[in-house]
Write an enzyme that holds these catalytic residues in place. Structure first.
Site, short mmCIF file in Angstrom:
data_model
loop_
_atom_site.label_atom_id
_atom_site.label_comp_id
_atom_site.label_asym_id
_atom_site.label_seq_id
_atom_site.Cartn_x
_atom_site.Cartn_y
_atom_site.Cartn_z
N ASN A 81 10.58 3.31 5.02
CA ASN A 81 9.90 4.01 3.93
C ASN A 81 9.55 5.40 4.46
OD1 ASN A 81 8.23 4.95 1.96
ND2 ASN A 81 6.61 3.42 2.25
N LYS A 86 8.33 7.82 2.95
CA LYS A 86 7.16 8.39 2.26
C LYS A 86 7.46 9.84 1.87
CE LYS A 86 4.27 5.06 4.59
NZ LYS A 86 2.99 4.67 5.12
N HIS A 101 3.10 -0.34 -3.20
CA HIS A 101 2.67 0.09 -1.86
C HIS A 101 1.17 0.42 -1.93
CE1 HIS A 101 2.25 2.35 1.83
NE2 HIS A 101 3.38 1.78 2.23
N GLU A 138 -0.49 2.73 -0.73
CA GLU A 138 -0.79 4.15 -1.00
C GLU A 138 -0.72 4.44 -2.49
OE1 GLU A 138 2.02 5.74 1.78
OE2 GLU A 138 0.81 4.95 3.42
N GLU A 190 1.65 -5.59 4.20
CA GLU A 190 1.23 -4.39 4.92
C GLU A 190 -0.29 -4.30 4.92
OE1 GLU A 190 4.72 -1.35 4.87
OE2 GLU A 190 3.36 -0.93 3.24
N GLY A 224 -0.08 3.54 9.50
CA GLY A 224 -0.22 4.90 10.04
C GLY A 224 -1.39 5.05 11.00
N SER A 269 2.41 0.27 11.36
CA SER A 269 2.56 0.68 12.77
C SER A 269 3.56 -0.17 13.54
CB SER A 269 1.21 0.71 13.48
OG SER A 269 0.35 1.62 12.84
P1 13P Z 1 3.63 3.04 9.33
O1 13P Z 1 4.81 2.32 9.94
O2 13P Z 1 3.72 4.52 9.49
O3 13P Z 1 2.34 2.47 9.78
O4 13P Z 1 3.73 2.79 7.74
C1 13P Z 1 3.92 1.51 7.27
C2 13P Z 1 4.19 1.60 5.82
O5 13P Z 1 3.33 1.92 5.04
C3 13P Z 1 5.56 1.33 5.36
O6 13P Z 1 5.60 1.23 3.99
#
Ligand code: 13P
Length: 383
Positions: free
Chosen positions: A140, A142, A227, A229, A299, A305, A344
């Site tokens: 992803n 982002k 997601h 976010e 997640e 992150g 992560s």
């Molecule tokens: P990270 O791997 O940067 O922690 O992000 C995970 C994520 O949100 C994947 O959709």
């Protein structure tokens, strides 16, 4: 600690194998008894042929399933080829002037021999590998990379893909703006394209939205939905997500549906309830057919992150729980649903997390932005 295993699915799997073994043994016994004259020849022949055909059909279905799951399917294919050669050899050695019955017996022997070879090969290849789920590593991206950088990244993944087991299904999910260029860069490879979101409506006056049909037209096969976010910053609710899921399925996109709790919820011990609600409110509305084409990503928001990863044990515990919640609605089909871990995930910790029974891969954020790291995560699956 709660224990939610998928033992019952494994047991079913083992039981099926035992039945197949019993069928093969029955074929041998029936054949032997009729050759030895204990059973009337016609009876032996009929049983022999029927059982051998049934055994072959079963093996063929299993091989097809493995092929579609890309789990060493080619090994099965070659074991079939070897079995076919053995069968051809037995037939070839039939005397020129053989009677019809002799030829019939030869054919039965050939089927039996080929079935035996395949069954043995199959058992050797898949010994202790009851998990037939797809292995997935999805990136992803982002809101990162400019289009040209995205193309370079995709090319890097394509270039190094051969170093990773072909059993791993790679997916990259770039921003909307990069999709057509990245699709071009992925051409000829087995890396699938996905989007990070789609509109809840099919088309019309929805300024700034991107319809699922548009994504499909650009070559997307997957779409990330729900997601954290998007739930957190864009107020996505289960009601919206239900509509987005419908749009995804209507356009043959496989949703990667994300669930996960935040730190507060984890600390209050509510993580099981949170993911359960996220599943019940959306996934439970799918038809059985739709459910067969779903990927779940767990997640934990506190791990995204942040550099903080759930331990492999924490991941396994909640993945098994998610599978149990899925099984309550969809039964045995839950054993086939890939559940990815995200948060992560990086080359250093992927192997340990992926080794867990109910973890079928990862949804990768930061580490998906470097081709080498993304591919190294794929290597987290033992060959
Ligand atoms: P990270 O791997 O940067 O922690 O992000 C995970 C994520 O949100 C994947 O959709």
């Amino acid at each position: 600690m709660q224990h939610f295993g998928s033992m019952s699915e494994q047991e079913t799997e083992h039981r099926k194998r035992r039945i197949a073994d019993a069928v093969i043994i029955a074929v041998i016994v029936a054949g032997g008894l009729s050759i030895g004259g204990v059973l009337p020849a016609w009876f032996g022949r009929a049983v022999w042929l029927l059982l051998a055909a049934g055994c072959w059909l079963w093996l063929a279905l299993r091989a097809w399933h493995r092929l579609t799951m890309r789990q060493r399917g080619w090994l099965v294919f070659w074991s079939y080829a070897a079995a076919g050669c053995a069968a051809a050899w037995v037939l070839h050695t039939a005397p020129e002037q053989a009677t019809l019955w002799v030829r019939f017996d030869r054919i039965c022997s050939a089927i039996l021999l080929a079935g035996l070879i395949t069954a043995i090969a199959y058992n050797i290849i898949y010994k202790n590998k009851p998990n037939m789920r797809k292995k997935i590593v999805a990136g992803n991206w982002k809101m990162n990379t400019l289009p040209a950088e995205g193309v370079e990244l995709a090319k890097g993944v394509v270039a190094g893909r051969g170093e990773v087991c072909s059993c791993v299904n790679f997916i990259v999910c770039p921003p909307f703006t990069h999709l057509s260029m990245v699709a071009e860069a992925l051409k000829g490879s087995d890396i699938a394209l996905g989007a990070q979101n789609c509109a809840a409506e099919a088309k019309g006056a929805y300024t700034g939205e991107v319809a699922a049909s548009m994504l499909a037209a650009l070559g997307c096969k997957y779409v990330i939905l729900g997601h954290s976010e998007r739930r957190q910053y864009y107020g996505e609710t289960s009601a919206t997500l239900n509509k987005k899921m419908e749009q995804a399925y209507a356009n043959n996109l496989t949703p990667i549906y994300c669930v996960g709790e935040n730190l507060e919820e984890r600390e209050a011990g509510k993580h099981f309830d949170v993911v359960k609600a996220q599943i019940e409110e959306v996934v439970y509305n799918l038809t059985e057919e739709q459910f067969k084409n779903l990927v779940i990503a767990y997640e934990p928001v506190w791990a995204i992150g942040t550099g903080k990863t759930a331990t492999a044990e924490q991941a396994q515990e909640i993945h098994a729980y998610i599978r149990k919640v899925l099984a309550e609605k969809f039964g045995a089909a839950a054993a086939e649903c890939p559940i990815l871990y995200g948060g992560s995930c990086k080359p250093a910790n992927a192997a340990e997390i992926f080794a867990k029974e109910d973890v079928d891969g990862g949804l990768i954020g930061g580490a998906a932005l470097k081709a080498a790291d993304f591919l190294a995560i794929g290597k987290g699956f033992a060959k």
